[in-house]
Design a protein around this motif. Structure first.
Motif, PDB file in Angstrom:
ATOM      1  N   GLU A 149       0.734  -1.201  -0.110  1.00 41.10           N
ATOM      2  CA  GLU A 149      -0.022   0.158   0.076  1.00 41.10           C
ATOM      3  C   GLU A 149       0.781   1.229   0.037  1.00 41.10           C
ATOM      4  O   GLU A 149       0.587   2.311  -0.733  1.00 41.10           O
ATOM      5  N   HIS A 150       1.891   1.301   0.675  1.00 40.40           N
ATOM      6  CA  HIS A 150       2.405   2.377   1.149  1.00 40.40           C
ATOM      7  C   HIS A 150       3.694   2.638   0.155  1.00 40.40           C
ATOM      8  O   HIS A 150       4.321   3.746  -0.093  1.00 40.40           O
ATOM      9  N   CYS A 151       4.195   1.527  -0.705  1.00 39.25           N
ATOM     10  CA  CYS A 151       5.278   1.683  -1.688  1.00 39.25           C
ATOM     11  C   CYS A 151       4.897   1.511  -3.120  1.00 39.25           C
ATOM     12  O   CYS A 151       4.779   2.162  -3.981  1.00 39.25           O
ATOM     13  N   ARG A 196       2.973   3.256  -8.263  1.00 39.92           N
ATOM     14  CA  ARG A 196       2.102   2.979  -9.290  1.00 39.92           C
ATOM     15  C   ARG A 196       0.933   3.998  -9.662  1.00 39.92           C
ATOM     16  O   ARG A 196       0.778   4.576 -11.121  1.00 39.92           O
ATOM     17  N   THR A 197       0.375   4.792  -8.524  1.00 37.16           N
ATOM     18  CA  THR A 197      -0.598   5.872  -8.572  1.00 37.16           C
ATOM     19  C   THR A 197       0.453   7.191  -9.224  1.00 37.16           C
ATOM     20  O   THR A 197      -0.281   7.581 -10.180  1.00 37.16           O
ATOM     21  N   LEU A 198       1.460   7.218  -8.641  1.00 38.33           N
ATOM     22  CA  LEU A 198       2.287   8.277  -9.131  1.00 38.33           C
ATOM     23  C   LEU A 198       2.527   8.179 -10.673  1.00 38.33           C
ATOM     24  O   LEU A 198       2.424   9.214 -11.519  1.00 38.33           O
ATOM     25  N   LEU A 209      10.355  10.548 -16.511  1.00 42.83           N
ATOM     26  CA  LEU A 209      10.380  10.359 -15.233  1.00 42.83           C
ATOM     27  C   LEU A 209       9.291   9.250 -14.971  1.00 42.83           C
ATOM     28  O   LEU A 209       9.563   8.437 -13.994  1.00 42.83           O
ATOM     29  N   ARG A 210       8.232   9.145 -15.887  1.00 44.40           N
ATOM     30  CA  ARG A 210       7.555   8.173 -15.686  1.00 44.40           C
ATOM     31  C   ARG A 210       8.226   6.677 -15.826  1.00 44.40           C
ATOM     32  O   ARG A 210       7.818   5.839 -15.185  1.00 44.40           O
TER      33      ARG A 210
END
Length: 178
Positions: free
Chosen positions: A69-71, A76-78, A91-92
């Motif tokens: 969840e935290h990493c 992935r969301t970013l 960057l992606r």
């Protein structure tokens, strides 16, 4: 939430995951299930354990879930929030590499814990599709067996029919070379 420092990143679970992921249908079916709330690492773990003839109840330590969840999921969301074209393309791609590393750490952590907990694992000694189905259902989020999720699981199972023999051969070869 910090993973143990003694993880072996290159292990049979990771090699199986890479082999399975190289199958386009498995990757697409897994990503479709991910969009419905499934964790791909859990699907890959369930499949690897089935290949190894191991039953899995889907239980995992809070520390692994927190890592995901935290990493992994935050990366992935970013990554998904960034455009695939210039100027954010590089960057992606860097974030995508970090996301893959986070997943590798997660699978190494799972592998290490499974080795430590082998005496608590139920063994069928051989792979069979019924075991795969049972393990994948255990990997589903909170036992949700909605029609949509069930259709996605069926698509993944169909894709795995072709991919598992190659993944099993890779796992067997890796263990024989030790």
């Amino acid at each position: 939430m910090e993973p143990p420092s003694d993880l072996t990143l290159d292990n049979p679970l990771w090699r199986t995951a890479l082999q399975l992921w190289s199958n386009k249908e498995v990757a697409q079916a897994s990503l479709a299930l991910q969009a419905q709330g499934c964790a791909v690492s859990r699907l890959l773990t369930a499949t690897w354990l089935a290949i190894e003839g191991q039953t899995w109840d889907g239980e995992e330590p809070d520390s692994i879930r927190q890592w995901r969840e935290h990493c992994t999921e935050r990366l992935r969301t970013l990554r998904q929030s960034l455009n695939k074209t210039f100027p954010t393309k590089a960057l992606r791609e860097s974030i995508q590499g970090a996301e893959l590393q986070a997943e590798q750490i997660e699978l190494a952590w799972i592998y290490t814990l499974r080795l430590q907990d082998r005496h608590n694992m139920s063994s069928n000694s051989v792979y069979n599709e019924g075991l795969l189905i049972r393990n994948l259902r255990a990997a589903a989020p909170e036992g949700d067996h909605s029609t949509l999720l069930e259709a996605g699981m069926n698509r993944l199972i169909e894709a795995l029919r072709d991919a598992i023999p190659a993944a099993h051969a890779t796992t067997t070869q890796g263990s024989q070379s030790r």
